[in-house]
Design a protein around this motif. Sequence first.
Motif, mmCIF file in Angstrom:
data_model
loop_
_atom_site.group_PDB
_atom_site.id
_atom_site.type_symbol
_atom_site.label_atom_id
_atom_site.label_comp_id
_atom_site.label_asym_id
_atom_site.label_seq_id
_atom_site.Cartn_x
_atom_site.Cartn_y
_atom_site.Cartn_z
ATOM 1 N N GLU A 1 9.842 7.156 1.574
ATOM 2 C CA GLU A 1 11.073 6.507 1.116
ATOM 3 C C GLU A 1 12.107 7.545 0.670
ATOM 4 O O GLU A 1 13.287 7.450 1.022
ATOM 5 C CB GLU A 1 10.753 5.555 -0.040
ATOM 6 N N GLN A 2 11.675 8.548 -0.087
ATOM 7 C CA GLN A 2 12.587 9.607 -0.516
ATOM 8 C C GLN A 2 13.128 10.378 0.685
ATOM 9 O O GLN A 2 14.316 10.707 0.739
ATOM 10 C CB GLN A 2 11.884 10.581 -1.465
ATOM 11 N N ALA A 3 12.261 10.651 1.648
ATOM 12 C CA ALA A 3 12.685 11.395 2.834
ATOM 13 C C ALA A 3 13.738 10.624 3.621
ATOM 14 O O ALA A 3 14.716 11.217 4.096
ATOM 15 C CB ALA A 3 11.480 11.713 3.712
ATOM 16 N N PHE A 4 13.574 9.312 3.759
ATOM 17 C CA PHE A 4 14.568 8.517 4.475
ATOM 18 C C PHE A 4 15.905 8.497 3.738
ATOM 19 O O PHE A 4 16.965 8.535 4.363
ATOM 20 C CB PHE A 4 14.070 7.098 4.735
ATOM 21 N N LYS A 5 15.866 8.454 2.425
ATOM 22 C CA LYS A 5 17.117 8.494 1.647
ATOM 23 C C LYS A 5 17.839 9.826 1.851
ATOM 24 O O LYS A 5 19.051 9.864 2.038
ATOM 25 C CB LYS A 5 16.835 8.270 0.157
ATOM 26 N N VAL A 6 17.086 10.908 1.812
ATOM 27 C CA VAL A 6 17.664 12.237 2.034
ATOM 28 C C VAL A 6 18.234 12.326 3.444
ATOM 29 O O VAL A 6 19.340 12.827 3.660
ATOM 30 C CB VAL A 6 16.611 13.342 1.785
ATOM 31 N N PHE A 7 17.482 11.824 4.423
ATOM 32 C CA PHE A 7 17.938 11.849 5.811
ATOM 33 C C PHE A 7 19.242 11.074 5.978
ATOM 34 O O PHE A 7 20.196 11.567 6.587
ATOM 35 C CB PHE A 7 16.860 11.272 6.731
ATOM 36 N N LYS A 8 19.303 9.852 5.441
ATOM 37 C CA LYS A 8 20.501 9.032 5.581
ATOM 38 C C LYS A 8 21.707 9.692 4.907
ATOM 39 O O LYS A 8 22.798 9.712 5.477
ATOM 40 C CB LYS A 8 20.270 7.627 5.013
ATOM 41 N N LYS B 1 1.780 19.957 11.954
ATOM 42 C CA LYS B 1 2.445 18.738 11.518
ATOM 43 C C LYS B 1 3.841 19.052 11.019
ATOM 44 O O LYS B 1 4.028 19.884 10.169
ATOM 45 C CB LYS B 1 1.651 18.066 10.397
ATOM 46 N N ALA B 2 4.810 18.367 11.564
ATOM 47 C CA ALA B 2 6.185 18.480 11.127
ATOM 48 C C ALA B 2 6.919 17.229 11.582
ATOM 49 O O ALA B 2 6.380 16.446 12.349
ATOM 50 C CB ALA B 2 6.836 19.723 11.727
ATOM 51 N N THR B 3 8.127 17.038 11.089
ATOM 52 C CA THR B 3 8.859 15.839 11.454
ATOM 53 C C THR B 3 10.283 16.173 11.828
ATOM 54 O O THR B 3 10.846 17.141 11.352
ATOM 55 C CB THR B 3 8.875 14.831 10.287
ATOM 56 N N HIS B 4 10.843 15.361 12.696
ATOM 57 C CA HIS B 4 12.235 15.511 13.093
ATOM 58 C C HIS B 4 12.888 14.149 13.019
ATOM 59 O O HIS B 4 12.352 13.172 13.512
ATOM 60 C CB HIS B 4 12.325 16.046 14.520
ATOM 61 N N SER B 5 14.037 14.091 12.421
ATOM 62 C CA SER B 5 14.824 12.879 12.266
ATOM 63 C C SER B 5 14.077 11.822 11.457
ATOM 64 O O SER B 5 14.427 11.607 10.325
ATOM 65 C CB SER B 5 15.264 12.333 13.609
ATOM 66 N N ALA B 6 13.082 11.168 12.017
ATOM 67 C CA ALA B 6 12.362 10.158 11.261
ATOM 68 C C ALA B 6 11.328 10.855 10.391
ATOM 69 O O ALA B 6 10.311 11.308 10.879
ATOM 70 C CB ALA B 6 11.679 9.170 12.200
ATOM 71 N N PRO B 7 11.591 10.986 9.091
ATOM 72 C CA PRO B 7 10.689 11.725 8.226
ATOM 73 C C PRO B 7 9.271 11.158 8.236
ATOM 74 O O PRO B 7 9.073 9.958 8.267
ATOM 75 C CB PRO B 7 11.326 11.580 6.847
ATOM 76 N N HIS B 8 8.321 12.045 8.203
ATOM 77 C CA HIS B 8 6.890 11.739 8.107
ATOM 78 C C HIS B 8 6.310 11.108 9.359
ATOM 79 O O HIS B 8 5.321 10.405 9.284
ATOM 80 C CB HIS B 8 6.601 10.856 6.898
ATOM 81 N N ASP B 9 6.907 11.325 10.540
ATOM 82 C CA ASP B 9 6.236 10.874 11.739
ATOM 83 C C ASP B 9 5.376 12.015 12.273
ATOM 84 O O ASP B 9 5.274 13.051 11.649
ATOM 85 C CB ASP B 9 7.221 10.324 12.791
ATOM 86 N N ASP B 10 4.732 11.852 13.418
ATOM 87 C CA ASP B 10 3.798 12.864 13.891
ATOM 88 C C ASP B 10 4.377 13.790 14.959
ATOM 89 O O ASP B 10 3.648 14.520 15.603
ATOM 90 C CB ASP B 10 2.538 12.187 14.437
ATOM 91 N N SER B 11 5.697 13.771 15.159
ATOM 92 C CA SER B 11 6.288 14.654 16.163
ATOM 93 C C SER B 11 6.292 16.087 15.645
ATOM 94 O O SER B 11 6.047 16.348 14.481
ATOM 95 C CB SER B 11 7.700 14.192 16.516
ATOM 96 N N HIS B 12 6.606 17.014 16.509
ATOM 97 C CA HIS B 12 6.585 18.423 16.142
ATOM 98 C C HIS B 12 8.004 18.923 15.937
ATOM 99 O O HIS B 12 8.639 19.410 16.861
ATOM 100 C CB HIS B 12 5.856 19.241 17.212
ATOM 101 N N ALA B 13 8.484 18.827 14.704
ATOM 102 C CA ALA B 13 9.871 19.173 14.406
ATOM 103 C C ALA B 13 10.163 20.649 14.578
ATOM 104 O O ALA B 13 11.259 21.004 14.966
ATOM 105 C CB ALA B 13 10.230 18.751 12.997
ATOM 106 N N MET B 14 9.216 21.503 14.306
ATOM 107 C CA MET B 14 9.505 22.929 14.443
ATOM 108 C C MET B 14 9.807 23.252 15.896
ATOM 109 O O MET B 14 10.723 24.013 16.192
ATOM 110 C CB MET B 14 8.336 23.765 13.923
ATOM 111 N N HIS B 15 9.078 22.626 16.826
ATOM 112 C CA HIS B 15 9.364 22.813 18.245
ATOM 113 C C HIS B 15 10.727 22.199 18.591
ATOM 114 O O HIS B 15 11.498 22.797 19.339
ATOM 115 C CB HIS B 15 8.270 22.196 19.116
#
Length: 151
Positions: free
Chosen positions: A55-62, A85-99
Amino acid sequence: ARKVTTFENVCALLDVRDARAPVSTTHGLFESWAAAHQKATRIVCYTHVDLISTEQAFKVFKYTARHITHARNVFFVDARHAASKATHSAPHDDSHAMHALALRIFSLASSPRAASQTRVDSVLVFGVPNVGKSSVIYALTAACTQHMRRK
């Protein structure tokens, strides 16, 4: 660290912030640097995402997408475990944000500027002390190395 005197070859401004205190961990001069060189794409990378709730991550993202930069330029990473494990755009998902972050930077660096048609390959990394700049750079290097090995 190198003193920045010109922004001519900078393709991206990478603002590294701590997700636990997103507003207070921005560099004081970042806004003036970003205003001085509006041609560079602004990317915000939040570290320590594993220490905040979804929830905090989505608030920061928005907030970031609304007030600072385009949503595709907002990344949430746990740089200590970036390879797994990292996230891109949608916080806390299983995508690889660093890539995804590395690919975003590569796409900016390898595309010629419209005016000069020259390749630019510098990224300016900002952040207050202990926010995770070195960890992000190290994880980006590791992600790039992994990507190159696969080719």
